[in-house]
Write a protein that holds these residues in place. Sequence first.
Motif, mmCIF file in Angstrom:
data_model
loop_
_atom_site.group_PDB
_atom_site.id
_atom_site.type_symbol
_atom_site.label_atom_id
_atom_site.label_comp_id
_atom_site.label_asym_id
_atom_site.label_seq_id
_atom_site.Cartn_x
_atom_site.Cartn_y
_atom_site.Cartn_z
ATOM 1 N N VAL A 61 0.820 -1.115 0.030
ATOM 2 C CA VAL A 61 0.109 0.230 0.013
ATOM 3 C C VAL A 61 0.819 1.202 -0.080
ATOM 4 O O VAL A 61 1.932 1.415 0.840
ATOM 5 C CB VAL A 61 -1.036 0.146 1.431
ATOM 6 C CG1 VAL A 61 -1.789 1.139 1.197
ATOM 7 C CG2 VAL A 61 -1.760 -1.252 1.319
ATOM 8 N N GLN A 87 -0.252 -0.968 -5.141
ATOM 9 C CA GLN A 87 -1.107 -0.031 -5.820
ATOM 10 C C GLN A 87 -1.155 1.222 -5.183
ATOM 11 O O GLN A 87 -1.254 1.360 -3.839
ATOM 12 C CB GLN A 87 -2.583 -0.660 -5.338
ATOM 13 C CG GLN A 87 -3.296 -0.920 -4.001
ATOM 14 C CD GLN A 87 -4.507 -1.449 -3.799
ATOM 15 O OE1 GLN A 87 -4.757 -2.695 -3.714
ATOM 16 N NE2 GLN A 87 -5.331 -0.617 -3.660
ATOM 17 N N TRP A 89 -2.057 4.823 -3.662
ATOM 18 C CA TRP A 89 -3.272 5.326 -3.243
ATOM 19 C C TRP A 89 -3.256 6.615 -2.751
ATOM 20 O O TRP A 89 -2.555 6.872 -1.770
ATOM 21 C CB TRP A 89 -3.391 4.408 -1.916
ATOM 22 C CG TRP A 89 -4.331 4.638 -0.951
ATOM 23 C CD1 TRP A 89 -5.678 5.251 -1.119
ATOM 24 C CD2 TRP A 89 -4.566 4.310 0.445
ATOM 25 N NE1 TRP A 89 -6.790 5.656 -0.127
ATOM 26 C CE2 TRP A 89 -5.658 5.019 0.906
ATOM 27 C CE3 TRP A 89 -3.614 4.068 1.462
ATOM 28 C CZ2 TRP A 89 -5.943 4.967 2.305
ATOM 29 C CZ3 TRP A 89 -4.020 4.047 2.672
ATOM 30 C CH2 TRP A 89 -5.205 4.511 3.090
ATOM 31 N N HIS A 91 -5.064 9.095 -0.902
ATOM 32 C CA HIS A 91 -6.405 9.139 -0.048
ATOM 33 C C HIS A 91 -7.127 10.495 -0.093
ATOM 34 O O HIS A 91 -6.604 11.545 -0.279
ATOM 35 C CB HIS A 91 -6.095 8.821 1.388
ATOM 36 C CG HIS A 91 -4.822 9.714 1.777
ATOM 37 N ND1 HIS A 91 -5.173 10.832 2.339
ATOM 38 C CD2 HIS A 91 -3.511 9.450 1.695
ATOM 39 C CE1 HIS A 91 -4.135 11.567 2.740
ATOM 40 N NE2 HIS A 91 -2.927 10.750 2.324
ATOM 41 N N GLN A 98 -8.444 4.620 6.740
ATOM 42 C CA GLN A 98 -8.385 3.785 5.565
ATOM 43 C C GLN A 98 -7.216 2.683 5.750
ATOM 44 O O GLN A 98 -7.683 1.613 5.215
ATOM 45 C CB GLN A 98 -8.301 4.535 4.331
ATOM 46 C CG GLN A 98 -9.462 5.580 4.120
ATOM 47 C CD GLN A 98 -9.167 6.210 2.564
ATOM 48 O OE1 GLN A 98 -9.181 5.547 1.779
ATOM 49 N NE2 GLN A 98 -8.963 7.521 2.758
ATOM 50 N N MET A 102 -8.146 -1.267 4.319
ATOM 51 C CA MET A 102 -7.577 -1.583 3.322
ATOM 52 C C MET A 102 -6.442 -2.938 3.412
ATOM 53 O O MET A 102 -6.279 -3.804 2.574
ATOM 54 C CB MET A 102 -6.626 -0.457 2.516
ATOM 55 C CG MET A 102 -5.951 -0.876 1.193
ATOM 56 S SD MET A 102 -5.525 0.828 0.645
ATOM 57 C CE MET A 102 -6.843 1.381 -0.471
ATOM 58 N N ARG A 105 -7.968 -6.188 3.806
ATOM 59 C CA ARG A 105 -8.541 -6.717 2.819
ATOM 60 C C ARG A 105 -7.462 -7.243 1.751
ATOM 61 O O ARG A 105 -7.570 -8.631 1.200
ATOM 62 C CB ARG A 105 -9.425 -5.637 1.891
ATOM 63 C CG ARG A 105 -10.185 -6.105 0.689
ATOM 64 C CD ARG A 105 -11.026 -5.001 0.039
ATOM 65 N NE ARG A 105 -10.471 -3.817 -0.318
ATOM 66 C CZ ARG A 105 -10.393 -2.661 0.433
ATOM 67 N NH1 ARG A 105 -11.298 -2.589 1.432
ATOM 68 N NH2 ARG A 105 -9.880 -1.684 -0.467
ATOM 69 N N LEU A 106 -6.458 -6.564 1.924
ATOM 70 C CA LEU A 106 -5.251 -7.173 0.786
ATOM 71 C C LEU A 106 -4.651 -8.428 1.494
ATOM 72 O O LEU A 106 -4.390 -9.336 0.744
ATOM 73 C CB LEU A 106 -4.020 -6.272 0.765
ATOM 74 C CG LEU A 106 -4.410 -4.929 -0.027
ATOM 75 C CD1 LEU A 106 -3.042 -3.747 0.146
ATOM 76 C CD2 LEU A 106 -4.436 -5.289 -1.462
#
Length: 297
Positions: A61, A87, A89, A91, A98, A102, A105-106
């Motif tokens: 991230v 990726q 990002w 924001h 966040q 995030m 999820r990754l």
Amino acid sequence: RERFEFGGRDVASWFPRHMAKGLRQMRLALRRADCLVERRHIPLSGRNPALLEALGIRPHVLVLNKMDLADPRRQPVSAGAGPGGGQPWCHRQPVPLQVVPMVARLVADGPRYHRAESSEHNILVIGVPNVGKSSLINSLRRLHLKKGKATAVGGEPGITKAVLSRIQVCEKPLMYLVDTPGVLPPRLGDVETGMKLALCGAIRDHLVGEDVMADYLLYTLNKQQQFGYVQRYGLGQPCDHIEPLLKHMALAQGRTQKVKVLTGTGNVNMMMLNYPAAAYEFLRDFRAGHLGRVTLD
């Protein structure tokens, strides 16, 4: 000016040591890492390819720091700019809100290798010096655990000198972050990249020279049509060179220094304008956002 003359400066002299020790420590910490969070204050020049080459492939991230000071008209980070498959990002909400969702999820979507049975998340926070890694960790702890700061922060590079122990930042999911020392590339591609890093505080000012940094900053502001400094310092018009600006600032702010001059009749103390102090004030105003929203890349 159409271009800035660097005068054959050697960026190697700006780095007193290689920082290889920090990189070795990160390799060891990587064994327990499920994800990398990279902090940058300059979208492109703030990259350190050596970090990603050494740390291998992990979910990645990219968090851009101080977006409120960036020029919204200049957006050099695109979907293809993510290093090592990560990726980018940019924001819009506050970062702490966040990061945890995030990362969770990754980690859930990717392979965890030998850590598949573990329910906890271990995150390695990386980046060049003075980019806000420790501040990010402390912000996450305040948000999710209601705890005070766990790592020291400061306005100069080099505050975090070693990889620290795991620091819990969230209970559900159980998440730990590892702060790391800022690591610069052993070799920079060009002097201009080093100058941009210095302007953002990744390199100590005195190693580069406040006067040279101030001159490059003035060149950059003029090149991007950012003339906020004219009004801030009460100038009649933009300056193309740094000397008139520093002289005006020193006179207006009363910045003087006592200098001892050796004459034929002995030593004489004279008061002279303090150009270094004016140059430092110019740099500090830029870093605080007083000269407008500027993106160096």
